[in-house]
Design an enzyme around this catalytic site. Sequence first.
Site, PDB file in Angstrom:
ATOM      1  CE  LYS A   1      -1.273  -3.788   3.431  1.00 50.05           C
ATOM      2  NZ  LYS A   1      -1.572  -4.999   2.628  1.00 50.05           N
TER       3      LYS A   1
ATOM      4  CB  SER B   1      -0.853  -0.007   1.274  1.00 46.09           C
ATOM      5  OG  SER B   1      -1.513   1.227   1.433  1.00 46.09           O
TER       6      SER B   1
ATOM      7  CE1 TYR C   1      -3.725  -2.312   5.735  1.00 49.33           C
ATOM      8  CE2 TYR C   1      -2.842  -0.161   5.131  1.00 49.33           C
ATOM      9  CZ  TYR C   1      -3.502  -1.331   4.790  1.00 49.33           C
ATOM     10  OH  TYR C   1      -3.929  -1.513   3.490  1.00 49.33           O
TER      11      TYR C   1
HETATM   12  N1  LIG Z   1      -8.810  -0.581  -0.401  1.00 48.90           N
HETATM   13  C1  LIG Z   1      -7.759   0.205  -0.368  1.00 48.90           C
HETATM   14  O1  LIG Z   1      -7.870   1.443  -0.419  1.00 48.90           O
HETATM   15  C2  LIG Z   1      -6.375  -0.404  -0.292  1.00 48.90           C
HETATM   16  C3  LIG Z   1      -5.291   0.446  -0.474  1.00 48.90           C
HETATM   17  C4  LIG Z   1      -4.008  -0.075  -0.425  1.00 48.90           C
HETATM   18  C5  LIG Z   1      -3.816  -1.425  -0.199  1.00 48.90           C
HETATM   19  N2  LIG Z   1      -4.894  -2.231  -0.003  1.00 48.90           N
HETATM   20  C6  LIG Z   1      -4.608  -3.645   0.245  1.00 48.90           C
HETATM   21  O2  LIG Z   1      -5.253  -4.420  -0.741  1.00 48.90           O
HETATM   22  C7  LIG Z   1      -5.570  -5.702  -0.207  1.00 48.90           C
HETATM   23  C8  LIG Z   1      -7.024  -6.022  -0.484  1.00 48.90           C
HETATM   24  O3  LIG Z   1      -7.817  -5.079   0.202  1.00 48.90           O
HETATM   25  P1  LIG Z   1      -9.294  -4.683  -0.231  1.00 48.90           P
HETATM   26  O4  LIG Z   1      -9.403  -3.233  -0.057  1.00 48.90           O
HETATM   27  O5  LIG Z   1      -9.646  -5.308  -1.522  1.00 48.90           O
HETATM   28  O6  LIG Z   1     -10.122  -5.356   0.963  1.00 48.90           O
HETATM   29  P2  LIG Z   1     -11.579  -6.023   1.031  1.00 48.90           P
HETATM   30  O7  LIG Z   1     -12.456  -5.580  -0.091  1.00 48.90           O
HETATM   31  O8  LIG Z   1     -12.036  -5.801   2.423  1.00 48.90           O
HETATM   32  O9  LIG Z   1     -11.259  -7.558   0.800  1.00 48.90           O
HETATM   33  C9  LIG Z   1     -10.427  -8.250   1.673  1.00 48.90           C
HETATM   34  C10 LIG Z   1     -10.345  -9.697   1.221  1.00 48.90           C
HETATM   35  O10 LIG Z   1      -9.461 -10.394   2.092  1.00 48.90           O
HETATM   36  C11 LIG Z   1     -10.159 -11.525   2.648  1.00 48.90           C
HETATM   37  N3  LIG Z   1      -9.580 -11.752   3.963  1.00 48.90           N
HETATM   38  C12 LIG Z   1      -9.637 -10.957   5.048  1.00 48.90           C
HETATM   39  N4  LIG Z   1      -8.945 -11.511   6.059  1.00 48.90           N
HETATM   40  C13 LIG Z   1      -8.444 -12.681   5.597  1.00 48.90           C
HETATM   41  C14 LIG Z   1      -7.661 -13.706   6.150  1.00 48.90           C
HETATM   42  N5  LIG Z   1      -7.235 -13.656   7.423  1.00 48.90           N
HETATM   43  N6  LIG Z   1      -7.337 -14.764   5.384  1.00 48.90           N
HETATM   44  C15 LIG Z   1      -7.746 -14.840   4.093  1.00 48.90           C
HETATM   45  N7  LIG Z   1      -8.501 -13.902   3.511  1.00 48.90           N
HETATM   46  C16 LIG Z   1      -8.839 -12.838   4.258  1.00 48.90           C
HETATM   47  C17 LIG Z   1     -11.634 -11.157   2.595  1.00 48.90           C
HETATM   48  O11 LIG Z   1     -12.513 -12.242   2.472  1.00 48.90           O
HETATM   49  P3  LIG Z   1     -13.128 -13.130   3.693  1.00 48.90           P
HETATM   50  O12 LIG Z   1     -13.827 -12.173   4.580  1.00 48.90           O
HETATM   51  O13 LIG Z   1     -14.025 -14.118   2.994  1.00 48.90           O
HETATM   52  O14 LIG Z   1     -11.964 -13.788   4.335  1.00 48.90           O
HETATM   53  C18 LIG Z   1     -11.678 -10.410   1.264  1.00 48.90           C
HETATM   54  O15 LIG Z   1     -11.710 -11.314   0.184  1.00 48.90           O
HETATM   55  C19 LIG Z   1      -5.204  -5.653   1.286  1.00 48.90           C
HETATM   56  O16 LIG Z   1      -3.929  -6.208   1.488  1.00 48.90           O
HETATM   57  C20 LIG Z   1      -5.173  -4.164   1.565  1.00 48.90           C
HETATM   58  O17 LIG Z   1      -4.326  -3.850   2.641  1.00 48.90           O
HETATM   59  C21 LIG Z   1      -6.163  -1.761  -0.049  1.00 48.90           C
END
Ligand SMILES: NC(=O)c1ccc[n+]([C@@H]2O[C@H](COP(=O)([O-])OP(=O)(O)OC[C@H]3O[C@@H](n4cnc5c(N)ncnc54)[C@H](OP(=O)(O)O)[C@@H]3O)[C@@H](O)[C@H]2O)c1
Length: 258
Positions: A164, A147, A160
């Site tokens: 990252k 991130s 967090y």
């Molecule tokens: N959204 C942003 O703005 C953003 C920005 C920078 C980086 N990121 C990074 O991008 C990645 C994806 O984030 P997102 O925003 O797409 O989140 P999201 O929409 O909340 O999705 C998270 C996913 O991870 C799964 N998950 C959560 N805990 C887990 C665990 N312990 N084991 C296996 N699966 C797990 C969830 O499914 P289940 O609930 O079915 O397990 C879901 O499929 C993360 O690493 C996040 O830090 C996000």
Amino acid sequence: MIKEKFDLTGKVAIITGASKGIGEAMARGLAEFGATVVVSSRKQEAVDAVAAQFREEGLSALGIACHVGNAEQRAALVQQVSDQYGKIDILINNAGTNPYFGPIHKMPEAAYQKTMDVNLNSAIHLSNLVYPIMKAQGGGSIIHISSIEGLHPSKMMMAYNLSKTALIMLGNNQSIEWGKDNIRVNVICPGYVKTKLSASLLANEEASKSLQENCALARAATPDEMAGLAVFLASDASSYMTGSTIVNDGGLLHAPLF
Ligand SMILES: NC(=O)c1ccc[n+]([C@@H]2O[C@H](COP(=O)([O-])OP(=O)(O)OC[C@H]3O[C@@H](n4cnc5c(N)ncnc54)[C@H](OP(=O)(O)O)[C@@H]3O)[C@@H](O)[C@H]2O)c1
């Protein structure tokens, strides 16, 4: 042809945290370019639903549940994929969490541990599980989803941020150790993306105003805007890239000071 280098036909990919958000979009992207994608997250029904939807669209997909913080489930995931397909070409360590939003000195130890276990330690262990498989088959591509929060400090998200930042160095170190085995390791740093994880932050008026003012594109991304980069890094189109950290943030990190 250079175009053919993007083709992922015959490749097998594991994407963690792929039941929704960025992980689902990246899994779809890889599948559209021909890969068989293993959609993984904690909940079997959730990954089954995504995989079924992909198959309905003519894509090749299978759902396997795995809590990435659980050693037995990690081992079972890699074993099952290896048994079923005989190979693993791509691993995207995408599952992530942020269980605590608050000051450093009040952070519960359990929240710190959970953040590190899910965001960082799982990526170390899953990579180590696929390493011998990729090495034996002559190569592979590992992608860590970090991130921009790993590249700059922010208030109230210390664990967090730390997890990252560490993911970036993990990728750097793995690229140096595993390059000789033709295993490439790269890191993607998204900016703000409209998903469940970021929903409360993006709903915050102050954060939304700051995004408008500081992000060059003046908006958050949609998950599919992260997918093209994953396809590129997974494919032979990026065959000379390893140890890279790529920011995809709409220009947010380059916010001018005045
Ligand atoms: N959204 C942003 O703005 C953003 C920005 C920078 C980086 N990121 C990074 O991008 C990645 C994806 O984030 P997102 O925003 O797409 O989140 P999201 O929409 O909340 O999705 C998270 C996913 O991870 C799964 N998950 C959560 N805990 C887990 C665990 N312990 N084991 C296996 N699966 C797990 C969830 O499914 P289940 O609930 O079915 O397990 C879901 O499929 C993360 O690493 C996040 O830090 C996000």
